[in-house]
Design a protein around this motif. Structure first.
Motif, short mmCIF file in Angstrom:
data_model
loop_
_atom_site.label_atom_id
_atom_site.label_comp_id
_atom_site.label_asym_id
_atom_site.label_seq_id
_atom_site.Cartn_x
_atom_site.Cartn_y
_atom_site.Cartn_z
N UNK A 191 104.26 -2.82 71.45
CA UNK A 191 105.70 -3.59 71.32
C UNK A 191 106.03 -3.75 70.20
N UNK A 192 105.66 -4.58 69.23
CA UNK A 192 105.91 -5.00 67.90
C UNK A 192 104.92 -5.58 66.87
N UNK A 193 105.01 -5.40 65.71
CA UNK A 193 104.33 -6.18 64.94
C UNK A 193 104.78 -6.81 63.57
N UNK A 194 104.14 -7.94 63.01
CA UNK A 194 104.61 -8.62 61.99
C UNK A 194 105.00 -9.82 62.06
N UNK A 204 118.86 4.37 61.95
CA UNK A 204 118.44 3.96 63.47
C UNK A 204 118.85 2.49 63.85
N UNK A 205 118.50 1.68 63.02
CA UNK A 205 118.87 0.29 63.10
C UNK A 205 120.56 -0.17 63.09
N UNK A 206 120.96 0.65 62.22
CA UNK A 206 122.53 0.66 62.28
C UNK A 206 123.23 1.40 63.59
N UNK A 207 122.41 2.43 64.01
CA UNK A 207 122.85 3.02 65.28
C UNK A 207 122.72 2.15 66.38
N UNK A 208 121.80 1.34 66.34
CA UNK A 208 121.27 0.66 67.53
C UNK A 208 122.69 -0.16 67.87
N UNK A 209 123.43 -0.70 67.06
CA UNK A 209 124.39 -1.59 67.26
C UNK A 209 125.69 -0.95 68.20
N UNK A 210 125.65 0.51 68.15
CA UNK A 210 126.50 1.36 68.95
C UNK A 210 126.04 1.08 70.69
N UNK A 211 124.74 0.62 70.89
CA UNK A 211 124.42 0.53 72.26
C UNK A 211 124.27 -1.13 72.60
N UNK A 212 124.82 -1.97 71.77
CA UNK A 212 125.16 -3.43 72.02
C UNK A 212 124.28 -4.22 71.12
N UNK A 233 113.19 -2.09 67.73
CA UNK A 233 113.25 -3.53 66.99
C UNK A 233 111.72 -3.97 66.57
N UNK A 234 111.70 -4.82 65.65
CA UNK A 234 110.48 -5.41 65.48
C UNK A 234 110.05 -6.68 66.33
N UNK A 286 114.52 -4.83 77.32
CA UNK A 286 114.94 -3.66 77.95
C UNK A 286 114.89 -2.52 76.94
N UNK A 287 114.65 -2.61 75.63
CA UNK A 287 114.22 -1.47 74.79
C UNK A 287 112.85 -1.24 74.94
#
Ligand code: NAD
Ligand code: IPM
Ligand code: MN
Length: 341
Positions: free
Chosen positions: A67-70, A239-247, A269-270, A284-285
């Motif tokens: 899932x995510x860490x930090x 890729x974080x920048x590109x994520x905003x294309x998906x909403x 995502x984190x 959803x991610x």
């Protein structure tokens, strides 16, 4: 025999988005899940973000779902203190996961959820192929009282194998992103990519794009891109920048693959500490990462498609978590996807 999936919920929203993902997977087949502490949770229990036991369990598995860490609890500027992110880097390196695939394909239901105008993003379908076990992330680090350095280095072998992944994945064009006007690693990158292209993939179009220009083009005309091939840190940022294309960053999945052994599947995502514990994280991610696990990790293509279709239908029917401008929480989102499975 049941597929063995090692699950690493990690920190922050991780433990909120992992359980509904396992419920989704349980509907689709016979899976055995083996959960391990990872990241900050592992630091708290064992003093290290990745124990030898967890790494060995991942090696034995058929696939790893993370899932995510930090989080702020473990944020430190002291180079001698353990960090959750070290666990993630150790796992990527330990499993030899040099190829990170991050598909960016906005769903029509979310065209108006992106901060970019609909006519800009409509029809975008690109893949970021990010090198994941080299570059500045893994070079020697130094630190004194008043200076610090991070070495960025690449070998031609490392460049060639990730370039081959990109050419094989591309439909018609590879955009290789570098900073060859400044960096020596980028000049080697450009040379190796060009040679491989000429030798093995002449039928695929190849262009070289400087990373600053690529960052601009990505929001100005995302349809321009088919497959983006890039080094570790540029791929992280783009890729974080590109994520905003998906909403939302809450929509982008990823697969990390090596030449053999299990792959690892995780959202881009984190741990989203700012919303952790509120039950509002977009799962959803994570669901779409589970779909990539089914497809790339276990060769269960129709099960993968079932997950992706269920996500799409739930969004068509109006599902919107807060990051997408709606009011649905994690539980409601999970229920909506399960209903459409
Ligand atoms: P982040 O991706 O965690 O969050 C950035 C922003 O996006 C936040 O406002 C967050 O609320 C939002 N967001 C992220 N995922 C979301 C989701 N599923 N639903 C709704 N909103 C979501 O990035 P950050 O805040 O820079 O990093 C927080 C921590 O996560 C750091 O410790 C960082 O190192 C770590 N991190 C871990 C991974 C990973 O485990 N793979 C990836 C990136 C960052
Ligand atoms: C990602 C993350 C990681 C990275 C961090 C948490 C080490 O941002 O997977 O994109 O930089 O690779
Ligand atoms: Mn990142």
């Amino acid at each position: 025999m049941a597929h063995l999936i090692v699950t690493l919920p990690g920190d922050g929203i991780g433990p909120e988005i992992m359980p509904p993902t396992l419920e989704l997977l349980r509907r689709l087949g016979d899976f055995e899940f083996e959960e391990h502490l990872f990241g900050g949770a592992s630091i708290d229990a064992h003093g290290t973000a990745l124990t030898d036991e967890t790494l060995a369990a991942c090696r034995r598995s058929d696939a790893v779902l993370l899932a995510a860490v930090g989080g702020p609890k473990w944020d430190t500027t002291d180079p001698h203190k353990p960090r959750p992110e070290q666990g993630l880097l150790g796992l990527r390196r330990g499993l030899g996961l040099y190829a990170n695939l991050r598909p960016v394909k906005p769903l029509p239901a979310l065209y108006d959820a992106s901060p970019l105008r609909r006519e800009r993003i409509e029809g975008t379908d690109l893949l970021v192929v990010r090198e994941l076990t080299g570059g500045i992330y893994f070079g020697e680090k130094t630190r004194t009282e008043t200076s610090a350095s991070d070495l960025c280095s690449y070998t031609s072998e490392e460049i060639e194998r990730i370039a081959r992944t990109a050419f094989e994945a591309a439909r018609s064009k590879v955009s290789s992103v570098d900073k060859a006007n400044v960096l020596e690693t980028s000049r080697l990158w450009r040379q190796v990519v060009s040679e491989l292209h000429a030798r093995e993939f002449p039928q695929i179009e190849l262009e070289h794009v400087l990373v600053d220009n690529a960052a601009m083009q990505l929001v100005a005309s995302p349809r321009h891109f088919d497959t983006i091939l890039t080094e570790n840190m540029f791929g992280d940022i783009l890729s974080d920048e590109a994520a905003m294309i998906t909403g939302s960053i809450g929509m982008l999945p990823s697969a990390s693959l090596g030449s053999d052994g299990p792959g690892m599947f995780e959202p881009v995502h984190g741990s989203a500490p700012d919303i952790a514990g509120q039950g509002v994280a977009n799962p959803l991610a994570m669901f779409l990462s589970a779909a990539m696990l089914l497809r790339h990790g276990l060769s269960l293509a129709s099960e993968a498609t079932a997950v992706e279709s269920a996500v799409e239908r739930a969004l068509d029917a109006g599902l919107r978590t807060p990051d997408l401008g709606g009011g649905d929480g994690t539980e409601r989102a999970a229920k909506a996807v399960l209903e459409n499975l």
